[in-house]
Design an enzyme around this catalytic site. Structure first.
Site, mmCIF file in Angstrom:
data_model
loop_
_atom_site.group_PDB
_atom_site.id
_atom_site.type_symbol
_atom_site.label_atom_id
_atom_site.label_comp_id
_atom_site.label_asym_id
_atom_site.label_seq_id
_atom_site.Cartn_x
_atom_site.Cartn_y
_atom_site.Cartn_z
ATOM 1 N N GLU A 187 0.817 -1.220 0.000
ATOM 2 C CA GLU A 187 0.000 0.000 0.000
ATOM 3 C C GLU A 187 0.852 1.273 0.000
ATOM 4 O OE1 GLU A 187 -3.086 1.251 -0.390
ATOM 5 O OE2 GLU A 187 -3.567 -0.768 -1.084
ATOM 6 N N GLN A 203 16.500 9.010 2.450
ATOM 7 C CA GLN A 203 16.466 8.938 0.984
ATOM 8 C C GLN A 203 15.839 10.212 0.405
ATOM 9 O OE1 GLN A 203 15.700 5.221 -1.366
ATOM 10 N NE2 GLN A 203 13.628 6.008 -1.308
ATOM 11 N N HIS A 242 3.635 1.794 -1.683
ATOM 12 C CA HIS A 242 3.944 2.080 -3.093
ATOM 13 C C HIS A 242 2.684 2.579 -3.818
ATOM 14 C CE1 HIS A 242 6.951 -1.262 -2.225
ATOM 15 N NE2 HIS A 242 7.739 -0.273 -2.607
ATOM 16 N N GLN A 250 22.713 -0.871 -4.435
ATOM 17 C CA GLN A 250 22.373 -0.303 -3.135
ATOM 18 C C GLN A 250 22.336 -1.364 -2.034
ATOM 19 O OE1 GLN A 250 18.662 1.217 -4.883
ATOM 20 N NE2 GLN A 250 17.667 0.630 -2.980
ATOM 21 N N ARG A 255 10.303 -5.502 3.150
ATOM 22 C CA ARG A 255 11.057 -6.439 3.989
ATOM 23 C C ARG A 255 10.226 -7.005 5.141
ATOM 24 N NH1 ARG A 255 15.533 -3.112 2.407
ATOM 25 N NH2 ARG A 255 17.248 -4.387 1.654
HETATM 26 P P1 AMP Z 1 11.280 0.496 -2.241
HETATM 27 O O1 AMP Z 1 10.541 -0.381 -3.168
HETATM 28 O O2 AMP Z 1 11.376 -0.039 -0.847
HETATM 29 O O3 AMP Z 1 12.582 0.988 -2.789
HETATM 30 O O4 AMP Z 1 10.391 1.802 -2.086
HETATM 31 C C1 AMP Z 1 9.978 2.545 -3.210
HETATM 32 C C2 AMP Z 1 9.355 3.817 -2.751
HETATM 33 O O5 AMP Z 1 8.237 3.521 -1.933
HETATM 34 C C3 AMP Z 1 10.288 4.689 -1.910
HETATM 35 O O6 AMP Z 1 10.082 6.050 -2.258
HETATM 36 C C4 AMP Z 1 9.826 4.419 -0.508
HETATM 37 O O7 AMP Z 1 10.085 5.473 0.401
HETATM 38 C C5 AMP Z 1 8.341 4.263 -0.731
HETATM 39 N N1 AMP Z 1 7.727 3.531 0.372
HETATM 40 C C6 AMP Z 1 8.116 2.342 0.872
HETATM 41 N N2 AMP Z 1 7.358 2.017 1.941
HETATM 42 C C7 AMP Z 1 6.492 3.037 2.115
HETATM 43 C C8 AMP Z 1 5.442 3.301 3.054
HETATM 44 N N3 AMP Z 1 5.153 2.463 4.045
HETATM 45 N N4 AMP Z 1 4.742 4.444 2.917
HETATM 46 C C9 AMP Z 1 5.041 5.330 1.931
HETATM 47 N N5 AMP Z 1 6.005 5.140 1.018
HETATM 48 C C10 AMP Z 1 6.720 4.017 1.110
#
Ligand code: AMP
Length: 376
Positions: free
Chosen positions: A76, A214, A78, A102, A248
């Site tokens: 959710e 980030q 994403h 990364q 994760r």
């Molecule tokens: P990732 O796939 O973990 O690299 O995350 C992709 C994007 O989704 C990044 O901008 C994260 O900060 C954002 N994101 C991940 N988890 C959340 C969350 N719980 N709420 C809002 N954005 C998120």
């Protein structure tokens, strides 16, 4: 350039009776074999050139593009970024790429959850929802899911700290907090984001507050390297008990999932101290430390077959722009409370116990809360 296009489209029209009005109709009819997400019009691009070919007419026609970079295993959090991008752009491009640069050499790259089928099903479902909601400017137009050779055309430089290659490094903001624990992490993030921004050329890019450092690194990169895009930050999406959603989290399994809330509980205690008027580091972080100590004591008192042990990697109180630690919160600026916890593997796993994705290795979780400025 314009004349060339006009004459070549004219020739195509003569050859193709279906091609009458739009040059893009012709292009699309030629691309019937192009990959799309099943049961949706969302294109799937694997190659940089295909993204560029799609992007160019959008630019000429002043159609705005919002980019949502992800590593897949969509949840959710994403989807909230994609919804925000669809409200503000004619087209949304979602990138799905697990960027090896990364991950540290000892990190969980090989077991990182890859859930392509469920990801694209979630995107198709969300796209239908966006189509039904009149409040959106656009929908999900494309998924960009490149391979590593495509993203690193001169060869993947490797994950080691001293790897040689074309990197973007943003210091000092990338060196503290997460960067201190994971020295190559933000180099990898900034480099891949710069590549994605150059490929997609989005008017706006969408990032989650969940990864607060980030957001600071990307904002700094965009500002200092004059990248022509606007960085939009969306709030952290959480589970009902407050755990920040994260790809994760699937590593946790049932036993650790319940205790994983410790970090958010600790940060909220610190936030309450600030709201109650405390601005000194000892009081604000002390409130968080008390929660961690209490929860760890409670776990230690339990049987090994039932308990969950964890280690706090750091809890930080930092300046919102530089991310340097502060002794006293400047209430005119506010501060960033953030932390990381390592949920250790469960002891004495029980028969049939859900140990989480990949059998239950230690799981490192992060979270943060922004302490807002106060009017004096
Ligand atoms: P990732 O796939 O973990 O690299 O995350 C992709 C994007 O989704 C990044 O901008 C994260 O900060 C954002 N994101 C991940 N988890 C959340 C969350 N719980 N709420 C809002 N954005 C998120």
């Amino acid at each position: 350039m314009q004349r060339l296009v006009a004459s070549s489209t004219g020739a195509r029209a003569a050859l193709c009776p279906r091609y009458t009005t739009s040059p893009f109709f012709f292009t699309r009819s030629l691309r019937t074999a192009a990959e799309t997400v099943p049961q949706s019009p969302i294109r799937v691009f694997r190659a940089v050139d295909d993204v560029r070919k799609w992007r160019k007419p959008q630019m000429i026609n002043y159609r705005s593009v919002g980019l949502v970079p992800t590593m897949g295993a969509l949840h959710e959090g994403h989807l909230a970024l994609i919804r925000a991008a669809a409200r503000e752009n004619h087209h949304v491009v979602v990138s799905i790429y697990v960027n090896p640069a990364q991950f540290g050499v000892k990190e969980d790259l090989s077991s990182y959850p890859v859930t392509w089928e469920t990801d694209i099903a979630a995107l198709a479902k969300l796209d239908r929802e966006l189509a039904d909601d009149g409040g959106n400017l656009g929908r999900i137009s494309a998924v960009f899911a490149p391979t590593t050779p495509e993203i690193y055309p001169s060869g993947f430089p490797g994950q080691a700290i001293d790897s040689k290659g074309s990197f973007v490094t943003i210091t000092p903001v990338a060196e503290v907090l997460e960067g201190a624990s994971r020295p190559t992490f933000f180099r990898g993030v900034a480099t891949v984001c710069m590549k994605l921004f150059n490929i997609v050329q989005p008017e706006k890019v969408y990032f989650g507050q969940k990864d607060v450092q980030q957001t600071v690194v990307i904002r700094r990169m965009v500002k200092d390297l004059m990248v022509p895009t606007e960085v939009v930050i969306c709030p952290t999406e959480r589970e009902a008990d407050g755990l920040a959603m994260a790809s994760r989290n699937v590593y946790l399994g049932t036993r650790r999932r319940e205790v994983a809330i410790v970090l958010n509980t600790a940060l909220r205690a610190a936030e309450n101290a600030y709201r109650a008027g405390r601005t000194d580091r000892a009081s604000v972080l002390g409130a968080a430390q008390d929660v961690c100590d209490m929860m760890l004591r409670a776990q230690r008192d339990m049987k090994p077959s039932e308990r969950v042990l964890f280690e706090i990697d750091y809890i930080s109180l930092a300046d919102p722009d530089s991310l340097q630690e502060v002794d006293t919160i400047d209430v005119a600026k506010g501060a960033v409370l953030s932390g990381a916890v390592r949920m250790l593997p469960v002891e004495e796993p029980q028969n049939g116990e859900d140990l989480g994705h990949s059998g239950g290795p230690a799981v490192r979780l992060i979270d943060n809360i922004i302490l807002p400025p106060k009017s004096t």
